[in-house]
Design a protein around this motif. Structure first.
Motif, short mmCIF file in Angstrom:
data_model
loop_
_atom_site.label_atom_id
_atom_site.label_comp_id
_atom_site.label_asym_id
_atom_site.label_seq_id
_atom_site.Cartn_x
_atom_site.Cartn_y
_atom_site.Cartn_z
N ALA A 182 0.68 -1.20 0.18
CA ALA A 182 -0.15 0.12 0.17
C ALA A 182 1.04 1.06 0.07
CB ALA A 182 -1.11 0.00 1.00
N ASN A 183 1.98 1.13 0.95
CA ASN A 183 3.10 2.49 0.74
C ASN A 183 3.51 2.67 -0.68
OD1 ASN A 183 4.12 4.51 1.96
ND2 ASN A 183 6.01 3.32 2.59
N LEU A 184 4.06 1.47 -1.18
CA LEU A 184 4.41 1.65 -2.50
C LEU A 184 3.59 2.25 -3.50
CD1 LEU A 184 6.89 1.16 -4.60
CD2 LEU A 184 6.07 -1.42 -4.59
N GLU A 185 2.45 1.43 -3.58
CA GLU A 185 1.36 1.91 -4.60
C GLU A 185 1.01 3.49 -4.25
OE1 GLU A 185 -1.67 -0.75 -3.92
OE2 GLU A 185 -0.71 -2.27 -5.38
N ASN A 186 0.94 4.05 -2.99
CA ASN A 186 0.70 5.44 -2.70
C ASN A 186 1.71 6.13 -3.33
OD1 ASN A 186 -0.89 7.46 -1.26
ND2 ASN A 186 0.82 7.54 0.11
N THR A 187 2.99 5.96 -2.88
CA THR A 187 4.03 6.55 -3.41
C THR A 187 4.06 6.79 -5.04
OG1 THR A 187 5.39 5.96 -1.44
CG2 THR A 187 6.59 6.69 -3.55
N PRO A 200 11.91 18.06 -14.87
CA PRO A 200 10.83 17.40 -14.96
C PRO A 200 10.98 16.08 -15.69
CG PRO A 200 10.64 19.57 -16.43
CD PRO A 200 11.78 19.43 -15.42
N GLY A 201 10.26 15.07 -15.09
CA GLY A 201 10.25 13.76 -15.65
C GLY A 201 11.15 12.94 -14.78
N LEU A 202 12.12 13.48 -13.98
CA LEU A 202 12.88 12.65 -13.21
C LEU A 202 12.16 12.41 -11.92
CD1 LEU A 202 16.68 14.16 -13.88
CD2 LEU A 202 15.40 12.43 -15.07
N ILE A 203 12.60 11.09 -11.57
CA ILE A 203 12.33 10.68 -9.86
C ILE A 203 13.42 10.45 -9.26
CG2 ILE A 203 10.81 9.45 -8.47
CD1 ILE A 203 9.23 11.12 -10.29
N LEU A 204 13.83 11.37 -8.43
CA LEU A 204 15.00 10.91 -7.52
C LEU A 204 14.83 9.77 -6.59
CD1 LEU A 204 16.64 14.45 -6.78
CD2 LEU A 204 16.76 13.24 -8.88
N ILE A 205 15.81 8.79 -6.56
CA ILE A 205 15.53 7.77 -5.67
C ILE A 205 16.68 7.61 -4.72
CG2 ILE A 205 14.04 6.44 -7.01
CD1 ILE A 205 16.79 4.74 -7.95
N GLY A 206 17.59 8.43 -4.75
CA GLY A 206 18.97 8.47 -3.84
C GLY A 206 20.20 9.47 -4.42
N LEU A 228 3.77 10.17 -6.83
CA LEU A 228 4.80 10.69 -7.91
C LEU A 228 4.45 10.49 -9.63
CD1 LEU A 228 8.04 9.48 -6.01
CD2 LEU A 228 7.15 11.62 -6.23
N ASN A 229 3.19 9.92 -9.70
CA ASN A 229 3.03 9.37 -10.89
C ASN A 229 3.79 8.85 -11.71
OD1 ASN A 229 1.14 9.54 -13.22
ND2 ASN A 229 2.16 11.17 -14.01
N ILE A 230 4.28 7.42 -11.28
CA ILE A 230 5.13 6.67 -11.82
C ILE A 230 4.95 5.27 -11.51
CG2 ILE A 230 6.91 6.89 -9.75
CD1 ILE A 230 9.28 6.38 -11.61
N GLN A 231 5.31 4.33 -12.22
CA GLN A 231 5.27 3.06 -12.18
C GLN A 231 6.70 2.36 -11.90
OE1 GLN A 231 2.82 0.67 -11.26
NE2 GLN A 231 1.16 2.14 -11.28
N ASP A 279 11.10 9.33 1.89
CA ASP A 279 12.22 10.16 1.47
C ASP A 279 12.16 10.83 0.11
OD1 ASP A 279 12.93 10.49 4.38
OD2 ASP A 279 14.68 9.14 4.05
N ILE A 280 11.88 9.77 -0.77
CA ILE A 280 11.60 9.95 -2.09
C ILE A 280 10.75 11.03 -2.32
CG2 ILE A 280 10.84 9.13 -4.23
CD1 ILE A 280 12.29 6.31 -3.44
N VAL A 281 9.55 10.97 -1.76
CA VAL A 281 8.55 11.75 -2.00
C VAL A 281 8.90 13.42 -1.31
CG1 VAL A 281 6.12 12.63 -1.19
CG2 VAL A 281 6.43 10.06 -1.90
#
Length: 135
Positions: A21-26, A80-86, A30-33, A65-67
């Motif tokens: 659920a946390n993963l799906e919410n994130t 725009p378009g990037l989703i930082l993960i670390g 962030l509008n990403i799969q 933290d990602i959000v």
């Protein structure tokens, strides 16, 4: 999770698991799969920090933290378009490039963050771990 991913995480401090659920919410926020092998990693460990390979340090952020950090670094404005993960714990961020269906993993500088500064690293999370391990 594949053993090839686990072998790269041996020296890292691994976080506790998270929920689907946390993963799906994130992903919704962030509008990403996220790609499947990253989902497996993040669900099992929800982030990690430490050495990977002989000369590399990396921080994989938790979903929370990602959000928070994508917002704090104003990624939608500067890249725009990037989703930082670390990050490398210094001046380089790691991200999924959500502008492409394949969602390659890229490097981008924190200072001067701009799509023109994006460097494609790999196409999968497993390949990315190998890339970090060997660099």
């Amino acid at each position: 999770m594949s053993e090839s991913i686990i072998k790269y995480l041996g020296k890292m401090n691994l976080n506790a698991p998270t929920t689907t659920a946390n993963l799906e919410n994130t992903e919704q926020i962030l509008n990403i799969q996220f790609p499947m092998n990253y989902k497996e990693f993040i669900k099992e460990f929800n982030g990690a920090e430490g050495e990977i390979g002989p000369n590399k340090y990396v921080v994989f952020w938790s979903l929370e933290d990602i959000v928070e950090l994508n917002e704090a670094y104003e990624v939608n404005e500067f890249a725009p378009g990037l989703i930082l993960i670390g990050s490398d714990g210094a001046d380089t961020a790691y991200a999924f490039d959500n502008r492409y269906n394949s969602k390659p993993i890229v490097e981008v500088p924190f200072i001067g963050m701009d799509l023109e500064e994006v460097k494609v690293c790999t196409d999968t999370f497993e390949e990315f771990l190998e890339y970090l391990y060997k660099s």
